[in-house]
Design an enzyme around this catalytic site. Structure first.
Site, short mmCIF file in Angstrom:
data_model
loop_
_atom_site.label_atom_id
_atom_site.label_comp_id
_atom_site.label_asym_id
_atom_site.label_seq_id
_atom_site.Cartn_x
_atom_site.Cartn_y
_atom_site.Cartn_z
CG HIS A 203 -5.49 7.50 2.95
ND1 HIS A 203 -4.22 7.70 2.17
CD2 HIS A 203 -5.46 6.30 3.40
CE1 HIS A 203 -3.51 6.72 2.19
NE2 HIS A 203 -4.37 5.74 2.64
C1 UD1 Z 1 -7.53 0.92 2.94
C2 UD1 Z 1 -6.27 0.38 3.41
C3 UD1 Z 1 -5.10 1.40 3.59
C4 UD1 Z 1 -4.91 1.86 2.16
C5 UD1 Z 1 -6.24 2.72 1.52
C6 UD1 Z 1 -5.80 3.16 0.38
C7 UD1 Z 1 -7.12 -1.34 4.99
C8 UD1 Z 1 -7.07 -1.65 6.59
N1 UD1 Z 1 -6.31 -0.34 4.73
O1 UD1 Z 1 -7.72 2.17 3.77
O2 UD1 Z 1 -3.92 0.52 3.93
O3 UD1 Z 1 -3.81 3.04 2.39
O4 UD1 Z 1 -7.17 1.58 1.72
O5 UD1 Z 1 -6.77 4.12 -0.04
O6 UD1 Z 1 -7.48 -1.97 4.17
N2 UD1 Z 1 -14.76 4.68 1.39
C9 UD1 Z 1 -15.77 5.38 0.47
N3 UD1 Z 1 -15.56 4.96 -0.64
C10 UD1 Z 1 -14.68 4.15 -1.32
C11 UD1 Z 1 -13.61 3.59 -0.51
C12 UD1 Z 1 -13.94 3.89 0.99
O7 UD1 Z 1 -16.59 6.16 0.92
O8 UD1 Z 1 -14.65 3.71 -2.71
C13 UD1 Z 1 -15.06 4.88 2.88
C14 UD1 Z 1 -15.65 3.51 3.34
O9 UD1 Z 1 -16.90 3.25 3.36
C15 UD1 Z 1 -15.07 3.79 4.70
C16 UD1 Z 1 -13.61 4.49 4.62
O10 UD1 Z 1 -13.75 5.22 3.26
O11 UD1 Z 1 -15.85 4.46 5.52
C17 UD1 Z 1 -12.64 3.79 4.74
O12 UD1 Z 1 -12.49 2.79 3.72
P1 UD1 Z 1 -11.73 1.33 4.08
O13 UD1 Z 1 -11.55 0.69 2.67
O14 UD1 Z 1 -12.24 0.68 5.10
O15 UD1 Z 1 -10.14 1.78 4.47
P2 UD1 Z 1 -9.33 2.86 3.92
O16 UD1 Z 1 -9.17 3.98 4.60
O17 UD1 Z 1 -9.66 3.42 2.41
N1 UDP Z 2 -3.75 8.14 -6.20
C1 UDP Z 2 -4.56 8.44 -7.31
N2 UDP Z 2 -5.48 9.64 -7.13
C2 UDP Z 2 -5.52 10.22 -5.88
C3 UDP Z 2 -4.58 9.59 -4.89
C4 UDP Z 2 -3.70 8.83 -5.04
O1 UDP Z 2 -4.45 7.99 -8.53
O2 UDP Z 2 -6.26 11.15 -5.69
C5 UDP Z 2 -2.84 7.18 -6.65
C6 UDP Z 2 -1.16 7.22 -6.28
O3 UDP Z 2 -1.01 7.76 -7.41
C7 UDP Z 2 -0.91 5.87 -5.90
C8 UDP Z 2 -1.82 5.26 -5.15
O4 UDP Z 2 -2.98 5.86 -5.51
O5 UDP Z 2 -0.39 5.10 -6.99
C9 UDP Z 2 -1.90 5.46 -3.73
O6 UDP Z 2 -3.12 5.14 -3.08
P1 UDP Z 2 -3.39 5.27 -1.62
O7 UDP Z 2 -2.74 6.52 -0.98
O8 UDP Z 2 -4.70 5.31 -1.39
O9 UDP Z 2 -2.87 3.84 -0.83
P2 UDP Z 2 -1.65 3.42 -0.07
O10 UDP Z 2 -0.52 3.68 -1.25
O11 UDP Z 2 -1.38 4.63 1.04
O12 UDP Z 2 -1.65 2.17 0.18
#
Ligand code: UD1
Ligand code: UDP
Length: 362
Positions: A203
């Protein structure tokens, strides 16, 4: 009595802060839990409160579909009143919620504590790296997971207020694995045999926002699938769903026979999927750490990592997204000896943080 304000907003913050929040709740201080709203889908947010039996936030804000600069600005505005008279603001990790909380504490003149301080990829093109650096520079108390992260802070002249406390990812695991094994039926539901499938999460902005890189990654998944003959279970992050659509790569993804895309799972299902996988392919930070604990080999689909401890012990290798490199890495990790020690502590990070916070508040 002091007033602590803890700010979370995304999936990994909720998971890794759950044990810390529970430990802080046991102190005789007021503890206010704030959710920025950065993640908001049931399967990216509320499911973790349920799975980890974490109490509801005291304040929950809306951030849906906001660009990064507005995520930061809106969170600063939303949380300002709650944090205004706090004695300590606590943030975790490296997200836009983290950055907003850190800047807000600074602008309000309130002391800041940063959980998971000092980890560095040394890649300043990643939004997360800049968020970490800023949060660490602004923090009065820095909870570093390992000696290596403490050394990273020292290189940036941050030496005061640093405590090496392990990583609360281990607290979350030790507190939930048995429950997960008892309650989750994910293997039966997906008709999976332990060690006869691979788990994939993917992601990162730098991987999915760029069409060529995302396309290369899909080729890599196809190649690993045919090389190993194993299904690849892919709980797919909403960012990746949107990127596949935006880059017109959905068809290419669904043509990969071995790739089984599923909704993001709750924490308990993910733990069972991870523990029983033959191999994890990921660009997640948290999964790299969790694989060390489970002794499941990991291939990280990035060019760098802020978790070099995982590489040093052989639990993880970096492979980028180039198909031959990823396939080779998957092959060698499947054959690796899986007897490494876990570098992230003994699952007492939450209580150690609470003790230090208690001493700080006096
Ligand atoms: C964010 C973090 C990243 C982390 C990730 C965990 C930043 C800069 N990045 O990235 O470090 O690894 O979270 O998962 O903060 N979206 C949905 N539904 C949700 C959440 C997100 O549709 O519940 C969509 C948002 O609308 C957006 C995209 O996903 O279009 C990205 O979401 P965003 O929170 O901006 O960043 P992540 O890629 O989730
Ligand atoms: N995780 C989860 N369900 C999923 C994917 C990830 O519960 O479908 C959990 C995973 O076990 C870990 C955390 O989410 O604890 C990692 O989150 P993510 O990869 O979104 O963020 P990052 O660690 O890269 O910031």
């Amino acid at each position: 009595m002091g007033r602590i304000v803890t700010i979370v907003g995304t999936r990994p913050e909720i998971i890794k802060m759950a044990p810390v929040v529970k430990a802080l709740d046991r102190l005789e201080h007021e503890h206010v839990l704030v959710h920025s709203g950065q993640h908001y889908d049931l399967v990216m947010d509320r499911i973790f409160f349920r799975d980890m039996q974490l109490r509801e936030p005291d304040h929950r804000f809306e951030l849906k579909e906001q660009p990064p600069y507005l995520q930061v600005a809106t969170t600063m505005r939303d949380v300002a009143e709650v944090a205004g008279n706090s004695d300590l603001v606590i943030v975790h990790g490296d997200t836009n919620t983290t950055l907003a909380g850190a800047l807000l504490a600074n602008k309000l003149g309130r002391p800041l504590a940063h959980v998971e301080a000092g980890i560095r990829s040394f890649d300043k093109t990643m939004p997360e790296e800049m968020n970490r650096i800023v949060a660490d520079q602004l923090s009065r108390i820095l909870f570093a997971p390992t000696e290596l992260s403490k050394a990273n802070l020292a290189r940036e002249n941050v030496t005061r207020g640093v405590h090496v406390v392990g990583n609360s990812v281990i607290d979350a695991l030790t507190q939930n694995v048995a429950v997960a094994e008892e309650r989750s039926d994910v293997l039966e539901r997906l008709e999976l045999t332990p060690r006869r499938y691979l788990l994939l999460t993917f992601h990162r902005a730098e991987n999915v926002d760029d069409k060529a890189r995302l396309a290369a990654a899909l080729d890599a998944f196809a190649s690993v699938g045919s090389e190993t003959g194993l299904p690849i279970i892919f709980p797919i992050h909403p960012r990746t769903v949107k990127a596949l659509r935006a880059h017109s790569l959905e068809r290419r993804a669904s043509d990969i026979q071995s790739l089984r895309r599923i909704e993001p799972t709750g924490y308990l299902d993910l733990l069972v999927l991870e523990k029983n996988a033959a191999l994890v392919l990921t660009d997640s930070g948290g999964l790299q750490e969790e694989c060390c604990f489970f002794r499941v080999p990991c291939v990280t689909l990035r060019e760098n990592t802020e978790r070099p401890e995982t590489l040093d012990i052989g639990a993880n290798v970096l492979a980028g997204t180039d198909p031959p490199r990823v396939t080779k890495a998957a092959r060698s990790q499947l054959d690796a000896k899986k007897d490494w020690p876990n570098p992230y502590g003994d699952g007492t990070t939450g209580t150690r943080i609470a003790t230090i916070v208690n001493e700080f508040l006096g």
